[in-house]
Design a protein around this motif. Structure first.
Motif, short mmCIF file in Angstrom:
data_model
loop_
_atom_site.label_atom_id
_atom_site.label_comp_id
_atom_site.label_asym_id
_atom_site.label_seq_id
_atom_site.Cartn_x
_atom_site.Cartn_y
_atom_site.Cartn_z
N LEU A 210 -9.87 3.33 -9.09
CA LEU A 210 -10.49 3.83 -7.87
C LEU A 210 -9.42 4.44 -6.97
O LEU A 210 -8.24 4.11 -7.08
CB LEU A 210 -11.14 2.68 -7.10
N ASP A 211 -9.86 5.33 -6.08
CA ASP A 211 -8.95 5.76 -5.01
C ASP A 211 -8.83 4.63 -4.01
O ASP A 211 -9.80 3.90 -3.79
CB ASP A 211 -9.55 6.97 -4.28
N ALA A 212 -7.67 4.54 -3.38
CA ALA A 212 -7.47 3.46 -2.42
C ALA A 212 -8.51 3.54 -1.30
O ALA A 212 -9.04 2.51 -0.86
CB ALA A 212 -6.05 3.52 -1.86
N ASP A 213 -8.84 4.77 -0.86
CA ASP A 213 -9.82 4.92 0.24
C ASP A 213 -11.19 4.45 -0.18
O ASP A 213 -11.89 3.77 0.57
CB ASP A 213 -9.91 6.40 0.66
N GLU A 214 -11.57 4.83 -1.39
CA GLU A 214 -12.88 4.44 -1.90
C GLU A 214 -12.94 2.90 -2.03
O GLU A 214 -13.95 2.28 -1.69
CB GLU A 214 -13.12 5.11 -3.26
N ALA A 215 -11.84 2.32 -2.50
CA ALA A 215 -11.79 0.86 -2.66
C ALA A 215 -11.99 0.20 -1.30
O ALA A 215 -12.73 -0.76 -1.15
CB ALA A 215 -10.47 0.44 -3.28
#
Ligand code: ATP
Length: 932
Positions: A28-33
């Motif tokens: 996952l992208d850190a932002d999405e996580a």
């Protein structure tokens, strides 16, 4: 987010990635996580449903003593003493309130511990592996599982290698299950879903990757609502024993009180008087505070240990710690700091020294023979030494660790042994990132302690493949066919020379690894996408390969200074310290010597290797183990045998461990100690205690606190019992001599409450006695109350009996009212207990020895008691509540005289006992290591 809950095992891999909008490689992208974490909430399991506060409060009334008090309240109401009845009821409520608060405090202290040992998970975010707290794992995360990890959430597996998972927490099935990644039929039951890994289960072998399909309460374990391994109870063998003891005592006293009542009636005494007397006897003699005291002292002990970086996972360990007679400890990371620096490399018949400390890639490489030569002051180019160059190169490639730099400080992820090799190569200009690009990795056989080596397979820049091996010197030599000479040409292996180099470096405490090139036969071929014909590197494959030794890398791992001190303290305290290590015998000996370790009772240090251990006949094993201080090249399986043999000799064994294979030994040991930083979740789960700093000094601190807990319990009990016994005796004497009662039930309640809260409780805060680590370990069979202490309790009770009875009658003879005479009796009890509190601060010596001001609560407690007692005596409303009356100064002085006498009697008893006890036995063992 509901993404096909519960049926992920039927989906093919790619659909799982689609469903969870995530990527196999990128994660996952850190932002999405972060967004998902915010939306779904942290990945925590629902708390074990504990009893609600109201139920817990009500349970406080579920004690035999409370029943007695309630009966007493009813009886006093029946004979019209409404004030007495309300005082008794008030005491009941107060008692329950105090019990409730104390229990909550103890529980909170234990709860806090759970949070201190945090579980981490490795996930792929933005394409790279990161370690995060398990709470932050979200659905769609790609989780990387390694041997020893705890599965952080429910996962659909998509890549597995020899993956085996212990799901006993979930299914009750104790044999680990093998995992795979293919889709399964819909009707597959939970225990057979081999392509899933479930939250809280433990990876016992291999590695793998999976996509998180459920977190927190949505996981399987969350839905069955069981918090595994964290459900703490406040019960231990000791609390149970004390609980049973006090229940039996309660029943006995109740029977005695009932008999007294009946006998009195038969003798024609007044029923009201006899009822009051019986109630007084019951209330006075039952040691109601006892079980609570034990729990609180244990809880305080646990909190003190936590402050010193030792987290208790299983409460009974607190009791056992003080009895520890042997500590079996790992070397790397526990005694030493596990910060490795390669200082010497032997390659192509030359020895090179490397300067610089720590992981910063700053330092130079010099030829040892040219050590003083100015020409080499700036280091040399490894290109002139082909064997050196390839030895360093192989060290970086055959490596799963990384260096990182933050604000000029160099840190590592992974294994310090490996990180040290990256730093060493960087000092020669071989940078890990570049080298890895040049030689992409195709396959690996990871390091494990049983195997003793690690192998990786790489694509060569010019085409073809090459494998590199690194590991323990004997293991690599056993496989070696040839070595590289000074010109980088193959030559026969000179075993004698390699061993001589190894011993020379190991004898100055260096850890030595051999590095080799492996030519597999037949050589694996690689297609244009980088896929080899080889499915897996294996030990069998290596058996047919040609192994060329490239050189030796030797690294220094400095000992921890506080661990050196702690080892000294343990030896002084009659606790043996045995080093158990996977490292080379010579290295182990050198480090043991730095720690001042010797054989038992000062004999010469003996070492046994794992091989000798296996060869030793079973009946000679315990004796041999007793003599031996250092165990080298020991496999984790052998640790279990070590523990069992030592226990067979009557030892109480604390044993450290960090790996999956250490779990059986940790479970078997009396105190299994896991490493909080470097340890696997499997080891932590098996352990009784987890060290948050992996430091040996914390084990020593925990043992010290364990001894303190035992000490404080004995002090507390020795202090508490005379109040009950003294009051019981006074009432019995009054009944026997058919005189008026010197002390009434409500007054007894007053004395009990004040002595317990204002005086007794301060003992729980008593600091460790200075000589606590000068004593021998506490034999596990030693009861809390020895005959000597019981004698002392009897003595103090008799002083109270005589003092109270005598002064009570003296007052009456002087023409005082019955209220005044009783007030004097109560004063006697209080003052004697205050003086006796000082005595109890040290069971063997005077309180001055414990340090006059070392426990400030003593002063606070005694002052509070005095103020309350003055109020009891002089405040009119107290007088009407408790049937007390103001008394003159003379009576106080006489009561004080009794208190001084009690202190003197106990002091004399201690002195006589000290003289009688055959020195140098109990309690000191100064200068001797024997202890048993
Ligand atoms: P201790 O038992 O003192 O804590 P340890 O646990 O580090 O030591 P092991 O990890 O079993 O001991 O290592 C045993 C030997 O295996 C070491 O002496 C070294 O020669 C070799 N070794 C250690 N780590 C690695 C590694 N990452 N790769 C290859 N070989 C290794």
């Amino acid at each position: 987010m509901n993404r096909g809950s519960g049926n992920h095992h039927v989906l093919p891999e790619h659909e799982v990635f689609l469903l969870f909008e995530t990527d196999r490689e990128h994660g996952l992208d850190a932002d999405e996580a972060r967004r998902r974490l915010h939306q779904i909430g942290p990945n925590v399991l629902p708390r074990l449903s504990r009893r609600g506060p109201l139920v817990r409060l009500l349970l406080q009334f579920h004690h035999p003593l409370i029943y007695v008090l309630l009966a007493a309240a009813a009886a006093t109401t029946a004979i019209g003493e409404l004030v007495d009845a309300s005082v008794i009821l008030a005491v009941v409520v107060l008692n329950a309130g105090i019990g409730y608060l104390q229990e909550s405090r103890a529980e909170r202290a234990l709860d806090a511990l759970v949070a201190m040992v945090q579980t981490e998970a490795t996930v792929v975010r933005n394409g790279s592996k990161v370690r995060i707290p398990s709470e932050e794992v979200v659905p769609g995360d790609v989780v990387v599982l390694e041997t020893g990890d705890k599965v952080p959430a429910d996962l659909r597996l998509f890549a597995v290698q020899e993956l085996q998972i212990d799901e006993s927490a979930l299914t009750g099935e104790s044999v680990p299950v093998a995992k795979q990644s293919l889709k399964l039929p819909a009707d597959t039951v939970l225990g057979d879903r081999a392509n899933m890994a479930y939250s809280t289960s433990l990876v016992s072998r291999g590695h793998g990757r999976g996509v998180v399909v459920a977190t927190g309460a949505d996981t399987e374990i969350g839905t069955i609502h069981r918090l595994v391994g964290e459900a703490k109870t406040l019960q231990t063998p000791l609390t149970r024993k004390i609980g049973r003891f006090s229940r039996i005592l309660t029943v006995a006293i109740l029977v005695l009180a009932a008999l007294t009542f009946l006998l009195g009636l038969a003798r024609g005494e007044d029923a009201g008087y006899m009822l009051t007397a019986a109630v007084a006897l019951a209330v006075g003699a039952i040691p109601e505070g006892l079980p609570a005291v034990v729990t609180i002292t244990l809880a305080i002990g646990v909190a003190r240990m936590a402050k010193r970086q030792a987290i208790i996972r299983k409460l009974p360990a607190v009791e056992t710690l003080g009895s520890t007679t042997v500590i079996g400890t790992d070397k790397t990371g526990t005694l030493t700091s596990n910060e490795m620096t390669v200082t010497t490399v032997v390659a192509g018949d030359e020895t090179f020294t490397i300067t610089g400390t720590g992981y910063a890639p700053e330092g130079t490489i010099r030829l040892e023979s040219a050590h003083t030569s100015a020409a080499h002051a700036d280091g040399l180019s490894p290109d002139r030494f082909p064997a050196l160059r390839e030895c360093l190169l192989a060290g970086v490639l055959c490596n799963d660790s990384h260096l990182s730099e933050h604000d000029g400080r160099w840190g590592i992820t992974g294994d310090p042994t490996e990180a040290a090799m990256i730093t060493a190569a960087a000092k020669a200009g071989l940078r890990q990132a570049e080298v890895n690009d040049e030689y992409p990795r195709l396959e690996s056989l990871p390091f494990d302690s049983d195997r003793g080596y690690m192998v990786t397979l790489h694509r060569k820049p010019g085409g073809g493949t090459v494998a590199y091996l690194k590991g323990a010197v004997e293991r690599v030599l056993a496989m070696a066919n040839q070595e590289l000479d000074a010109d980088g040409q193959p030559a026969p292996v000179d075993h004698g020379a390699v061993h001589a180099h190894t011993d020379r470096m190991a004898s100055v405490a260096l850890r030595v690894l051999a590095v080799a090139r492996v030519d597999l036969a037949p050589p694996p071929s690689v297609d244009h996408t980088g896929v080899t014909t080889l499915t897996e590197l294996s030990d069998e494959l290596l058996a047919g390969a040609k192994v060329t030794v490239l050189g030796l890398q030797a690294m220094y791992d400095p000992p921890r200074q506080d661990a050196i001190d702690a080892v000294g303290t343990c030896l002084h305290a009659g606790i043996e310290v045995k080093m158990i290590t996977g490292d080379h015998a010579v290295t182990a000996r050198a480090i043991a010597e730095q720690f001042g370790l010797s054989g038992p009772a000062g004999q010469a240090l003996e070492i046994m290797t794992g091989r000798e251990l296996s060869a030793c006949p079973v009946d000679e094993l315990p004796e041999a183990i007793e003599r031996t201080t250092v165990f080298a090249r020991v496999s984790p399986e052998q640790k279990l045998r070590l523990v069992e043999s030592m226990q067979a000799r009557g030892h109480v064994v604390a044993m450290t461990g960090d790996g999956v294979n250490d779990a059986p030994a940790l479970r078997r040991a009396d105190i299994g100690v896991a490493m909080g930083v470097g340890g696997t979740e499997v080891a932590k789960e098996a352990a009784d205690m987890v060290l948050t700093n992996d430091d040996f000094a914390s084990i020593e601190a925990a043992v010290e606190e364990g001894r303190g807990v035992f000490d404080n319990l004995r002090k507390f009990i020795t202090f508490t019992l005379p109040t009950s016994m003294g009051q019981g005796l006074v009432v019995l004497a009054a009944i026997l001599f058919a005189t008026q009662l010197p002390i009434l039930p409500v007054q007894i309640l007053w004395v009990n409450m004040i002595t317990a809260v204002a005086l007794g409780l301060v003992l729980a805060f008593e600091p460790l006695e200075k000589d606590i680590m000068d004593r021998a370990p506490i034999p596990p069979s030693r009861p809390l109350l020895t005959a000597a202490l019981m004698g002392r309790i009897g003595l103090v009770s008799i002083v109270m009996l005589i003092g109270a009875f005598w002064l009570f009658h003296l007052e009456l003879d002087r023409g005082a009212s019955i209220e005044e005479a009783r007030t004097v009796a109560v004063n006697v009890f209080m003052l004697v207990q205050a003086a006796y509190l000082l005595s109890c601060r040290s069971l063997e010596r005077s309180f001055v020895h414990a340090g006059v001001f070392s426990n400030p609560w003593v002063g606070v407690g005694i002052s509070a008691m005095l103020l309350l007692q003055i109020a009891f005596t002089y405040a009119p409303w107290m007088n009407s509540l408790f049937h007390s009356a103001p008394v003159d100064a003379g009576s106080w002085l006489r009561a004080l005289g009794v208190a001084v006498a009690a202190y003197g009697v106990v002091g004399a008893e201690k002195a006589i006992r000290r003289r009688l006890s055959s020195r140098p036995g109990y309690p000191a063992v100064k200068g001797s290591h024997a202890g048993h």
